[in-house]
Design a protein around this motif. Sequence first.
Motif, PDB file in Angstrom:
ATOM      1  N   ALA A   1       0.832  -1.206   0.000  1.00 47.77           N
ATOM      2  CA  ALA A   1       0.000   0.000   0.000  1.00 47.77           C
ATOM      3  C   ALA A   1       0.862   1.250   0.000  1.00 47.77           C
ATOM      4  CB  ALA A   1      -0.928  -0.005   1.209  1.00 47.77           C
ATOM      5  N   LEU A   2       1.913   1.259   0.832  1.00 51.82           N
ATOM      6  CA  LEU A   2       2.809   2.411   0.869  1.00 51.82           C
ATOM      7  C   LEU A   2       3.552   2.568  -0.452  1.00 51.82           C
ATOM      8  CD1 LEU A   2       4.271   2.034   4.491  1.00 51.82           C
ATOM      9  CD2 LEU A   2       2.453   3.569   3.706  1.00 51.82           C
ATOM     10  N   ALA A   3       3.966   1.430  -1.045  1.00 49.42           N
ATOM     11  CA  ALA A   3       4.676   1.491  -2.322  1.00 49.42           C
ATOM     12  C   ALA A   3       3.769   2.014  -3.430  1.00 49.42           C
ATOM     13  CB  ALA A   3       5.210   0.103  -2.680  1.00 49.42           C
ATOM     14  N   LEU A   4       2.532   1.531  -3.495  1.00 51.00           N
ATOM     15  CA  LEU A   4       1.599   1.987  -4.527  1.00 51.00           C
ATOM     16  C   LEU A   4       1.289   3.473  -4.367  1.00 51.00           C
ATOM     17  CD1 LEU A   4      -1.027  -0.906  -4.809  1.00 51.00           C
ATOM     18  CD2 LEU A   4       0.993  -0.493  -6.215  1.00 51.00           C
ATOM     19  N   THR A   5       1.061   3.904  -3.126  1.00 52.64           N
ATOM     20  CA  THR A   5       0.728   5.312  -2.891  1.00 52.64           C
ATOM     21  C   THR A   5       1.888   6.222  -3.263  1.00 52.64           C
ATOM     22  OG1 THR A   5      -0.770   4.682  -1.094  1.00 52.64           O
ATOM     23  CG2 THR A   5      -0.036   6.969  -1.168  1.00 52.64           C
ATOM     24  N   ALA A   6       3.101   5.857  -2.830  1.00 52.23           N
ATOM     25  CA  ALA A   6       4.268   6.675  -3.151  1.00 52.23           C
ATOM     26  C   ALA A   6       4.518   6.705  -4.653  1.00 52.23           C
ATOM     27  CB  ALA A   6       5.500   6.142  -2.413  1.00 52.23           C
ATOM     28  N   ALA A   7       4.380   5.556  -5.316  1.00 52.13           N
ATOM     29  CA  ALA A   7       4.587   5.510  -6.765  1.00 52.13           C
ATOM     30  C   ALA A   7       3.534   6.322  -7.501  1.00 52.13           C
ATOM     31  CB  ALA A   7       4.566   4.060  -7.240  1.00 52.13           C
ATOM     32  N   GLY A   8       2.289   6.234  -7.053  1.00 56.23           N
ATOM     33  CA  GLY A   8       1.224   7.009  -7.682  1.00 56.23           C
ATOM     34  C   GLY A   8       1.456   8.505  -7.556  1.00 56.23           C
ATOM     35  N   LEU A   9       1.914   8.940  -6.394  1.00 54.14           N
ATOM     36  CA  LEU A   9       2.202  10.363  -6.194  1.00 54.14           C
ATOM     37  C   LEU A   9       3.389  10.809  -7.040  1.00 54.14           C
ATOM     38  CD1 LEU A   9       1.722  10.691  -2.332  1.00 54.14           C
ATOM     39  CD2 LEU A   9       0.274  11.661  -4.118  1.00 54.14           C
ATOM     40  N   ALA A  10       4.431   9.968  -7.099  1.00 51.99           N
ATOM     41  CA  ALA A  10       5.606  10.329  -7.892  1.00 51.99           C
ATOM     42  C   ALA A  10       5.245  10.468  -9.372  1.00 51.99           C
ATOM     43  CB  ALA A  10       6.700   9.280  -7.705  1.00 51.99           C
ATOM     44  N   LEU A  11       4.417   9.562  -9.880  1.00 47.67           N
ATOM     45  CA  LEU A  11       4.016   9.643 -11.285  1.00 47.67           C
ATOM     46  C   LEU A  11       3.057  10.795 -11.534  1.00 47.67           C
ATOM     47  CD1 LEU A  11       3.532   5.886 -12.267  1.00 47.67           C
ATOM     48  CD2 LEU A  11       5.351   7.445 -12.988  1.00 47.67           C
ATOM     49  N   SER A  12       2.274  11.149 -10.527  1.00 50.84           N
ATOM     50  CA  SER A  12       1.309  12.236 -10.724  1.00 50.84           C
ATOM     51  C   SER A  12       2.000  13.566 -10.952  1.00 50.84           C
ATOM     52  CB  SER A  12       0.362  12.329  -9.523  1.00 50.84           C
ATOM     53  OG  SER A  12       1.056  12.756  -8.361  1.00 50.84           O
ATOM     54  N   ALA A  13       3.263  13.699 -10.511  1.00 51.46           N
ATOM     55  CA  ALA A  13       4.005  14.930 -10.748  1.00 51.46           C
ATOM     56  C   ALA A  13       4.193  15.175 -12.240  1.00 51.46           C
ATOM     57  CB  ALA A  13       5.362  14.871 -10.054  1.00 51.46           C
ATOM     58  N   ARG A  14       4.213  14.091 -13.039  1.00 47.81           N
ATOM     59  CA  ARG A  14       4.381  14.222 -14.483  1.00 47.81           C
ATOM     60  C   ARG A  14       3.104  13.916 -15.262  1.00 47.81           C
ATOM     61  NH1 ARG A  14       9.502  14.759 -16.301  1.00 47.81           N
ATOM     62  NH2 ARG A  14      11.206  14.454 -14.802  1.00 47.81           N
ATOM     63  N   LEU A  15       2.315  12.978 -14.757  1.00 47.03           N
ATOM     64  CA  LEU A  15       1.147  12.526 -15.512  1.00 47.03           C
ATOM     65  C   LEU A  15      -0.166  13.122 -15.032  1.00 47.03           C
ATOM     66  CD1 LEU A  15       2.028   8.713 -15.802  1.00 47.03           C
ATOM     67  CD2 LEU A  15       2.609  10.572 -17.375  1.00 47.03           C
ATOM     68  N   GLY A  16      -0.163  13.736 -13.851  1.00 46.52           N
ATOM     69  CA  GLY A  16      -1.396  14.297 -13.318  1.00 46.52           C
ATOM     70  C   GLY A  16      -1.984  13.432 -12.226  1.00 46.52           C
ATOM     71  N   PRO A  17      -2.893  13.967 -11.421  1.00 41.36           N
ATOM     72  CA  PRO A  17      -3.411  13.269 -10.251  1.00 41.36           C
ATOM     73  C   PRO A  17      -4.334  12.093 -10.564  1.00 41.36           C
ATOM     74  CG  PRO A  17      -4.551  15.353 -10.539  1.00 41.36           C
ATOM     75  CD  PRO A  17      -3.446  15.324 -11.545  1.00 41.36           C
ATOM     76  N   LEU A  18      -4.759  11.949 -11.805  1.00 47.82           N
ATOM     77  CA  LEU A  18      -5.594  10.807 -12.172  1.00 47.82           C
ATOM     78  C   LEU A  18      -4.791   9.735 -12.892  1.00 47.82           C
ATOM     79  CD1 LEU A  18      -8.934  12.436 -13.404  1.00 47.82           C
ATOM     80  CD2 LEU A  18      -8.479  11.297 -11.233  1.00 47.82           C
ATOM     81  N   ALA A  19      -4.005  10.150 -13.894  1.00 51.22           N
ATOM     82  CA  ALA A  19      -3.269   9.188 -14.715  1.00 51.22           C
ATOM     83  C   ALA A  19      -2.195   8.464 -13.907  1.00 51.22           C
ATOM     84  CB  ALA A  19      -2.644   9.896 -15.917  1.00 51.22           C
ATOM     85  N   GLY A  20      -1.481   9.197 -13.029  1.00 50.70           N
ATOM     86  CA  GLY A  20      -0.411   8.579 -12.255  1.00 50.70           C
ATOM     87  C   GLY A  20      -0.914   7.453 -11.357  1.00 50.70           C
ATOM     88  N   PRO A  21      -1.807   7.741 -10.404  1.00 47.38           N
ATOM     89  CA  PRO A  21      -2.351   6.668  -9.567  1.00 47.38           C
ATOM     90  C   PRO A  21      -3.109   5.620 -10.378  1.00 47.38           C
ATOM     91  CG  PRO A  21      -2.726   8.802  -8.554  1.00 47.38           C
ATOM     92  CD  PRO A  21      -2.223   9.064  -9.939  1.00 47.38           C
ATOM     93  N   GLY A  22      -3.773   6.042 -11.470  1.00 48.58           N
ATOM     94  CA  GLY A  22      -4.499   5.077 -12.296  1.00 48.58           C
ATOM     95  C   GLY A  22      -3.576   4.060 -12.923  1.00 48.58           C
ATOM     96  N   LEU A  23      -2.410   4.505 -13.409  1.00 48.22           N
ATOM     97  CA  LEU A  23      -1.442   3.593 -14.004  1.00 48.22           C
ATOM     98  C   LEU A  23      -0.911   2.608 -12.971  1.00 48.22           C
ATOM     99  CD1 LEU A  23       0.246   2.842 -16.486  1.00 48.22           C
ATOM    100  CD2 LEU A  23       1.934   4.552 -15.768  1.00 48.22           C
ATOM    101  N   VAL A  24      -0.600   3.110 -11.784  1.00 46.20           N
ATOM    102  CA  VAL A  24      -0.083   2.246 -10.726  1.00 46.20           C
ATOM    103  C   VAL A  24      -1.153   1.246 -10.278  1.00 46.20           C
ATOM    104  CG1 VAL A  24       0.765   2.212  -8.339  1.00 46.20           C
ATOM    105  CG2 VAL A  24       1.587   3.948  -9.941  1.00 46.20           C
ATOM    106  N   GLY A  25      -2.387   1.730 -10.106  1.00 49.73           N
ATOM    107  CA  GLY A  25      -3.462   0.829  -9.703  1.00 49.73           C
ATOM    108  C   GLY A  25      -3.733  -0.238 -10.745  1.00 49.73           C
ATOM    109  N   GLY A  26      -3.660   0.133 -12.029  1.00 47.46           N
ATOM    110  CA  GLY A  26      -3.864  -0.848 -13.094  1.00 47.46           C
ATOM    111  C   GLY A  26      -2.779  -1.907 -13.104  1.00 47.46           C
ATOM    112  N   ALA A  27      -1.525  -1.506 -12.873  1.00 44.15           N
ATOM    113  CA  ALA A  27      -0.422  -2.465 -12.840  1.00 44.15           C
ATOM    114  C   ALA A  27      -0.587  -3.441 -11.678  1.00 44.15           C
ATOM    115  CB  ALA A  27       0.911  -1.720 -12.730  1.00 44.15           C
ATOM    116  N   TRP A  28      -1.016  -2.908 -10.507  1.00 42.61           N
ATOM    117  CA  TRP A  28      -1.241  -3.777  -9.346  1.00 42.61           C
ATOM    118  C   TRP A  28      -2.374  -4.763  -9.611  1.00 42.61           C
ATOM    119  CZ3 TRP A  28       0.914  -5.403  -5.005  1.00 42.61           C
ATOM    120  CH2 TRP A  28       0.106  -5.998  -4.026  1.00 42.61           C
TER     121      TRP A  28
END
Length: 277
Positions: free
Chosen positions: A201-228
Amino acid sequence: MTGTEASKSGWHVAEADLRAYARGELAPPLLWSADTHVGSCADCRSRLAAVSDPVALDDGWERLDAELDAPRPGPGERLLVRLGVAEHTARLLTATPVLRRSWLLSVALLLATTVAVVRAVDAPALFLALAPLLPLGAVALSYGPVLDPTYEIAAVAPTHGFRLLMIRTVAALTASLCLNSLAALALPGYGLLAFGWLLPALALTAAGLALSARLGPLAGPGLVGGAWTLLMAVAALHPAHTPAAFTTAGQSVAAALAALATFLLHRARDRFDTQPY
């Protein structure tokens, strides 16, 4: 004698009292009498306007409007302020969308249903696959103009974008992790395995936030959630084995990914102050 009766009898507020009233210096009980009378006497209202400082009068009305329009702090906000949290930070914290009763009840119901199914069919992987997604979703819903109804208020708050993100992240993570932990405690038969979701959970949340800096608050967490989700779907093809993410090796990888994503998030922190989502 009421203000209306006083007006009919010819009594009016004395000039000196009107000036003191305009300056806010008139003390009770004269203040109460003047206040009641001015509200019903057009002549005294005209005299009051003549002796009042227009700037001070306008400032007074602005302060009154601001006081009337200001939202009343809730019990959570008042508690945070008493604990030393700044008022604007406490308001931003308690305004986090996922801390609303509707969200918390829906997540609690989802977890309760999942726990019931796990106990019925003896399939802990179902809970372990779902639990890490909830903190990720909670954080994703906590900021950005698309999903956060308080975004416009937060955007003009005296708080940098990254700090606001961290405030909201802590609030969302705390609520989600507490609910997940309560659900895990309802599965005592699985021991520590029931808490195997924590590091992912901590890894997914941190990865989603890190990606959101470039992809936006929806695409970043969405990509991480889809991979999980894809990873858990592949693991479901071998139900006889514990999914790799919840083994000792998998937990170590999750911890390393959480640390790496946190580092990358910190490196990209300035993007949250400049990027208009």
